[in-house]
Design an enzyme around this catalytic site. Structure first.
Site, mmCIF file in Angstrom:
data_model
loop_
_atom_site.group_PDB
_atom_site.id
_atom_site.type_symbol
_atom_site.label_atom_id
_atom_site.label_comp_id
_atom_site.label_asym_id
_atom_site.label_seq_id
_atom_site.Cartn_x
_atom_site.Cartn_y
_atom_site.Cartn_z
ATOM 1 N N TYR A 165 0.341 -1.063 0.058
ATOM 2 C CA TYR A 165 0.211 0.261 0.317
ATOM 3 C C TYR A 165 0.723 1.020 -0.020
ATOM 4 O O TYR A 165 1.898 0.751 0.426
ATOM 5 C CB TYR A 165 -0.703 -0.255 0.765
ATOM 6 C CG TYR A 165 -0.181 -0.094 2.042
ATOM 7 C CD1 TYR A 165 0.412 1.796 2.803
ATOM 8 C CD2 TYR A 165 0.677 -1.053 2.992
ATOM 9 C CE1 TYR A 165 0.077 1.628 3.816
ATOM 10 C CE2 TYR A 165 1.263 -1.135 4.351
ATOM 11 C CZ TYR A 165 0.760 0.694 5.072
ATOM 12 O OH TYR A 165 1.602 0.601 6.455
ATOM 13 N N PHE A 175 2.676 9.757 4.304
ATOM 14 C CA PHE A 175 2.196 9.444 5.967
ATOM 15 C C PHE A 175 2.737 7.663 5.679
ATOM 16 O O PHE A 175 3.208 7.708 6.479
ATOM 17 C CB PHE A 175 0.763 9.828 5.963
ATOM 18 C CG PHE A 175 -0.217 8.901 5.375
ATOM 19 C CD1 PHE A 175 -0.295 8.255 5.826
ATOM 20 C CD2 PHE A 175 -1.068 9.433 4.775
ATOM 21 C CE1 PHE A 175 -1.527 6.840 5.674
ATOM 22 C CE2 PHE A 175 -1.973 8.970 4.266
ATOM 23 C CZ PHE A 175 -2.360 7.483 4.723
ATOM 24 N N ASP A 176 2.752 7.724 4.776
ATOM 25 C CA ASP A 176 2.764 5.759 5.734
ATOM 26 C C ASP A 176 2.930 4.672 3.726
ATOM 27 O O ASP A 176 1.991 5.004 2.904
ATOM 28 C CB ASP A 176 1.474 5.013 5.838
ATOM 29 C CG ASP A 176 2.329 4.086 6.770
ATOM 30 O OD1 ASP A 176 3.251 3.508 6.692
ATOM 31 O OD2 ASP A 176 1.419 3.050 7.515
ATOM 32 N N ILE A 193 -9.007 -0.087 9.313
ATOM 33 C CA ILE A 193 -9.845 1.385 9.903
ATOM 34 C C ILE A 193 -11.283 0.585 8.869
ATOM 35 O O ILE A 193 -11.026 -0.173 8.047
ATOM 36 C CB ILE A 193 -9.374 2.710 8.642
ATOM 37 C CG1 ILE A 193 -8.794 2.189 7.673
ATOM 38 C CG2 ILE A 193 -8.665 2.823 10.029
ATOM 39 C CD1 ILE A 193 -7.843 4.186 7.081
ATOM 40 N N TYR A 219 -9.279 7.919 10.273
ATOM 41 C CA TYR A 219 -8.982 8.123 11.892
ATOM 42 C C TYR A 219 -10.239 9.541 12.466
ATOM 43 O O TYR A 219 -10.099 10.419 13.970
ATOM 44 C CB TYR A 219 -7.539 8.822 11.581
ATOM 45 C CG TYR A 219 -7.046 7.440 11.742
ATOM 46 C CD1 TYR A 219 -6.424 6.297 12.647
ATOM 47 C CD2 TYR A 219 -6.197 7.381 10.338
ATOM 48 C CE1 TYR A 219 -5.878 5.855 11.991
ATOM 49 C CE2 TYR A 219 -5.495 6.012 9.981
ATOM 50 C CZ TYR A 219 -5.700 5.453 10.964
ATOM 51 O OH TYR A 219 -4.950 4.334 10.594
ATOM 52 N N PHE A 236 -5.143 5.854 -0.900
ATOM 53 C CA PHE A 236 -4.672 4.547 -1.152
ATOM 54 C C PHE A 236 -4.766 4.228 -2.103
ATOM 55 O O PHE A 236 -5.419 3.848 -2.766
ATOM 56 C CB PHE A 236 -5.480 3.632 0.179
ATOM 57 C CG PHE A 236 -4.543 3.871 1.711
ATOM 58 C CD1 PHE A 236 -3.789 4.241 2.531
ATOM 59 C CD2 PHE A 236 -5.470 4.881 2.500
ATOM 60 C CE1 PHE A 236 -3.345 4.020 3.394
ATOM 61 C CE2 PHE A 236 -5.667 5.006 3.595
ATOM 62 C CZ PHE A 236 -4.804 4.099 4.165
#
Length: 244
Positions: A165, A175-176, A193, A219, A236
């Site tokens: 991902y 962010f990731d 999530i 979130y 994503f």
């Protein structure tokens, strides 16, 4: 984003053996890289400067740097320093008199930030749908765009999945990303999530898709860590390798 960082309070970090370990790390950083700018004080003074850095980072976790203007931050620092030194008016008198007003100001400003962030996310979703005719928006508000059809098993929340991902905010900030780390990740689908649970359940093994997830499926107003602000819409790209 699959996991969040565990936060350690400033007070615990500077008690007992933790203080010694932190001081040692702070001093060692001084010599880690010649390319880094010089420290503002001598090695003897820097551990105390490091305490100030830690306290500022703790305050920063509450997003005060985004809620307050520079002149207001100066007043915060003044109040902190005078209270720490036992100077000025009685601390409890100040808190009892002005604490409620402070809470109202911060709450109002935070709410305005959330609303602006959510509005920007909604506009991003509408633009994404306009630019990608094959993208679908589900009843929950999730946007699903198939990039590659899979032909294997389709997961449910009872399954564990292996994926790659790449997660970004709507401004493109990463962010990731397991892709950037170069390693896939496996996890129970029930542990992530809601936007991931719904989006992955629409995929099959071997497939790849883009998920655009509004904050209420991600979130929420709380955000997470230092990278995902409250109210943020997330994007994503996900590739599903295995369902087990």
């Amino acid at each position: 984003m699959i996991s969040t960082a565990l936060l350690t309070s400033s007070a615990r970090a500077f008690t007992g053996s933790g203080a010694a370990r932190f001081a040692a790390r702070a001093l060692s950083v001084r010599h880690m890289s010649a390319a880094e700018p010089p420290m503002p004080h001598s090695d003897e003074k820097m551990p105390f400067f490091a305490l100030g850095v830690s306290l500022a980072n703790t305050v920063g976790k509450n997003n005060l740097d985004t809620l307050l203007e520079e002149k207001e931050l100066d007043l915060v620092i003044e109040g902190f320093c005078k209270t720490l030194k036992g100077e000025g008016v009685d601390a409890m008198t100040v808190l009892n008199t002005y604490g409620p007003q402070l809470n109202q100001v911060l709450s109002s400003r935070q709410e305005n930030i959330f609303e602006r962030t959510k509005k920007a996310g909604a506009e991003f979703i509408e633009n994404f749908l306009d630019c990608n005719e094959e993208a679908v928006k589900t009843d929950s508000g999730l946007v699903y765009y198939c990039m590659k059809e899979g032909d294997g098993e389709q997961p449910t929340t009872a399954n564990t999945v292996e994926v790659h991902y790449h997660g970004t905010l709507i401004d493109g900030k990463v962010f990731d990303s397991s892709v950037e780390r170069g390693q896939t990740i496996s996890f129970p689908l029930s542990n992530v999530i809601k936007g991931w649970q719904e989006g992955l359940a629409m995929m099959k093994e071997g497939g790849k898709a883009t998920l655009v997830i509004p904050s209420d499926l991600a979130y929420g107003d709380a955000g997470t860590g230092e990278t995902i602000p409250g109210g943020a819409t997330l994007k994503f790209e996900v590739e599903l390798f295995k369902v087990s």
